[in-house]
Write a protein that holds these residues in place. Structure first.
Motif, PDB file in Angstrom:
ATOM      1  N   ASP A 162     -16.165 -15.718 -30.428  1.00  0.00           N
ATOM      2  CA  ASP A 162     -17.177 -16.741 -30.690  1.00  0.00           C
ATOM      3  C   ASP A 162     -17.453 -17.601 -29.471  1.00  0.00           C
ATOM      4  O   ASP A 162     -18.587 -18.042 -29.256  1.00  0.00           O
ATOM      5  N   GLU A 163     -16.412 -17.855 -28.689  1.00  0.00           N
ATOM      6  CA  GLU A 163     -16.564 -18.643 -27.473  1.00  0.00           C
ATOM      7  C   GLU A 163     -15.905 -17.923 -26.300  1.00  0.00           C
ATOM      8  O   GLU A 163     -14.945 -17.172 -26.488  1.00  0.00           O
ATOM      9  N   LEU A 164     -16.438 -18.149 -25.125  1.00  0.00           N
ATOM     10  CA  LEU A 164     -15.949 -17.456 -23.931  1.00  0.00           C
ATOM     11  C   LEU A 164     -16.069 -18.390 -22.738  1.00  0.00           C
ATOM     12  O   LEU A 164     -17.084 -19.074 -22.575  1.00  0.00           O
ATOM     13  N   LYS A 165     -15.018 -18.432 -21.916  1.00  0.00           N
ATOM     14  CA  LYS A 165     -15.073 -19.161 -20.653  1.00  0.00           C
ATOM     15  C   LYS A 165     -14.824 -18.160 -19.538  1.00  0.00           C
ATOM     16  O   LYS A 165     -13.803 -17.460 -19.541  1.00  0.00           O
ATOM     17  N   VAL A 166     -15.766 -18.077 -18.599  1.00  0.00           N
ATOM     18  CA  VAL A 166     -15.640 -17.102 -17.510  1.00  0.00           C
ATOM     19  C   VAL A 166     -15.952 -17.742 -16.175  1.00  0.00           C
ATOM     20  O   VAL A 166     -16.775 -18.660 -16.085  1.00  0.00           O
TER      21      VAL A 166
ATOM     22  N   GLU B 277     -26.619  -9.162 -18.667  1.00  0.00           N
ATOM     23  CA  GLU B 277     -27.956  -9.209 -19.272  1.00  0.00           C
ATOM     24  C   GLU B 277     -28.227 -10.568 -19.904  1.00  0.00           C
ATOM     25  O   GLU B 277     -29.329 -11.116 -19.781  1.00  0.00           O
ATOM     26  N   SER B 278     -27.221 -11.123 -20.572  1.00  0.00           N
ATOM     27  CA  SER B 278     -27.394 -12.432 -21.200  1.00  0.00           C
ATOM     28  C   SER B 278     -27.667 -13.510 -20.155  1.00  0.00           C
ATOM     29  O   SER B 278     -28.496 -14.400 -20.375  1.00  0.00           O
ATOM     30  N   ALA B 279     -26.974 -13.440 -19.024  1.00  0.00           N
ATOM     31  CA  ALA B 279     -27.208 -14.409 -17.945  1.00  0.00           C
ATOM     32  C   ALA B 279     -28.614 -14.251 -17.372  1.00  0.00           C
ATOM     33  O   ALA B 279     -29.301 -15.241 -17.095  1.00  0.00           O
ATOM     34  N   GLU B 280     -29.034 -13.010 -17.202  1.00  0.00           N
ATOM     35  CA  GLU B 280     -30.367 -12.759 -16.642  1.00  0.00           C
ATOM     36  C   GLU B 280     -31.477 -13.186 -17.596  1.00  0.00           C
ATOM     37  O   GLU B 280     -32.537 -13.638 -17.162  1.00  0.00           O
ATOM     38  N   GLU B 281     -31.230 -13.054 -18.889  1.00  0.00           N
ATOM     39  CA  GLU B 281     -32.244 -13.415 -19.878  1.00  0.00           C
ATOM     40  C   GLU B 281     -32.594 -14.901 -19.846  1.00  0.00           C
ATOM     41  O   GLU B 281     -33.693 -15.292 -20.236  1.00  0.00           O
TER      42      GLU B 281
ATOM     43  N   GLU C 131     -24.068 -14.835 -32.008  1.00  0.00           N
ATOM     44  CA  GLU C 131     -24.070 -15.003 -30.563  1.00  0.00           C
ATOM     45  C   GLU C 131     -22.794 -15.712 -30.100  1.00  0.00           C
ATOM     46  O   GLU C 131     -22.196 -16.487 -30.842  1.00  0.00           O
ATOM     47  N   THR C 132     -22.406 -15.412 -28.875  1.00  0.00           N
ATOM     48  CA  THR C 132     -21.221 -16.040 -28.274  1.00  0.00           C
ATOM     49  C   THR C 132     -21.641 -17.186 -27.366  1.00  0.00           C
ATOM     50  O   THR C 132     -22.554 -17.027 -26.547  1.00  0.00           O
TER      51      THR C 132
ATOM     52  N   GLY D 135     -22.296 -24.268 -16.482  1.00  0.00           N
ATOM     53  CA  GLY D 135     -23.097 -24.565 -17.664  1.00  0.00           C
ATOM     54  C   GLY D 135     -22.727 -23.669 -18.826  1.00  0.00           C
ATOM     55  O   GLY D 135     -21.640 -23.076 -18.857  1.00  0.00           O
ATOM     56  N   GLU D 136     -23.635 -23.570 -19.772  1.00  0.00           N
ATOM     57  CA  GLU D 136     -23.417 -22.740 -20.955  1.00  0.00           C
ATOM     58  C   GLU D 136     -24.627 -21.869 -21.210  1.00  0.00           C
ATOM     59  O   GLU D 136     -25.756 -22.210 -20.831  1.00  0.00           O
ATOM     60  N   LEU D 137     -24.394 -20.732 -21.855  1.00  0.00           N
ATOM     61  CA  LEU D 137     -25.469 -19.858 -22.296  1.00  0.00           C
ATOM     62  C   LEU D 137     -25.017 -19.169 -23.572  1.00  0.00           C
ATOM     63  O   LEU D 137     -23.822 -19.144 -23.887  1.00  0.00           O
ATOM     64  N   LEU D 138     -25.962 -18.623 -24.308  1.00  0.00           N
ATOM     65  CA  LEU D 138     -25.648 -17.858 -25.504  1.00  0.00           C
ATOM     66  C   LEU D 138     -25.805 -16.378 -25.201  1.00  0.00           C
ATOM     67  O   LEU D 138     -26.831 -15.945 -24.661  1.00  0.00           O
TER      68      LEU D 138
END
Length: 215
Positions: free
Chosen positions: A184-188, A126-130, A76-77, A114-117
């Protein structure tokens, strides 16, 4: 068998602008939340991808659908996100190298920073919605910029069937509805649909709240 041009309802000699316009119209028309089906929705996406890849109606080999992507075995990222709508409150600029450090030092709402995986097989949207976030979107098919994000660190892989220009891609703009984190990591920074060049790629403001192109 219908050709990609038939599926989009355009002539085989259509120019790039006509192709993009037809794709955006067809995506809205066949979207599952508008009475269409997942099969139709994916057929339109595939048709656009084939045309953009140089589909030649005179050769049989080009008539095949694009191959399915290989199974992703990545972990996961970790995604650190920031809402562009709060920038005016603090006088921030998206080009600020200290942007995320500044955001971390403020008391922002969890939905704004914040952060999410992100699962490797899910789009960023989809990851944000989950995890319960309601990020903006419209088509879910890469045909508009309503879901656009700006990648500050890391990267997202994008399918060929999207409407972002090469210059937008070079500047880190991605579509969260079809883009998948690939580092592995992402900033958006999300909610950037009003940035120059993206506004004209938006679809009407109504949202497809319930639709997902399920398998």
């Amino acid at each position: 068998m219908a050709s990609p041009f038939d599926i989009l309802g355009i002539e085989s000699d259509a120019d790039e602008a006509e192709i993009v316009e037809a794709y955006r119209a067809r995506v809205k028309e066949v979207h599952p939340d508008r009475g269409g089906s997942v099969r139709e929705f994916k057929a339109v996406q595939t048709a656009y991808a084939q045309i953009e890849a140089g589909y030649d109606p005179t050769t049989e080999s080009d008539n095949e659908q694009a191959p399915e992507p290989a199974e992703d075995e990545r972990e996961e990222t970790k995604v650190e996100f920031l809402n562009y709508e709060v920038f005016d409150d603090f006088g921030w600029e998206i080009t600020d190298a200290e942007l995320f450090s500044k955001a971390a030092s403020e008391t922002l709402m969890p939905a704004d920073y914040g952060e999410l995986l992100a699962h490797p097989r899910d789009s960023l949207l989809e990851s944000a919605e989950e995890v319960g976030f309601s990020w903006p979107f419209a088509c879910r098919g890469g045909a508009c910029a309503n879901c656009a994000v700006a990648v500050i660190e890391g990267d997202m892989e994008m399918p060929p069937n999207h409407v972002l220009s090469p210059s937008m891609m070079e500047n880190g703009i991605r579509l969260s509805c079809v883009g998948r984190p690939c580092t592995d990591e992402l900033k958006v920074v999300f909610n950037v649909k009003h940035l120059p060049g993206l506004d004209e790629l938006k679809l009407p403001s109504q949202r497809f709240e319930t639709a997902k192109a399920e398998e």
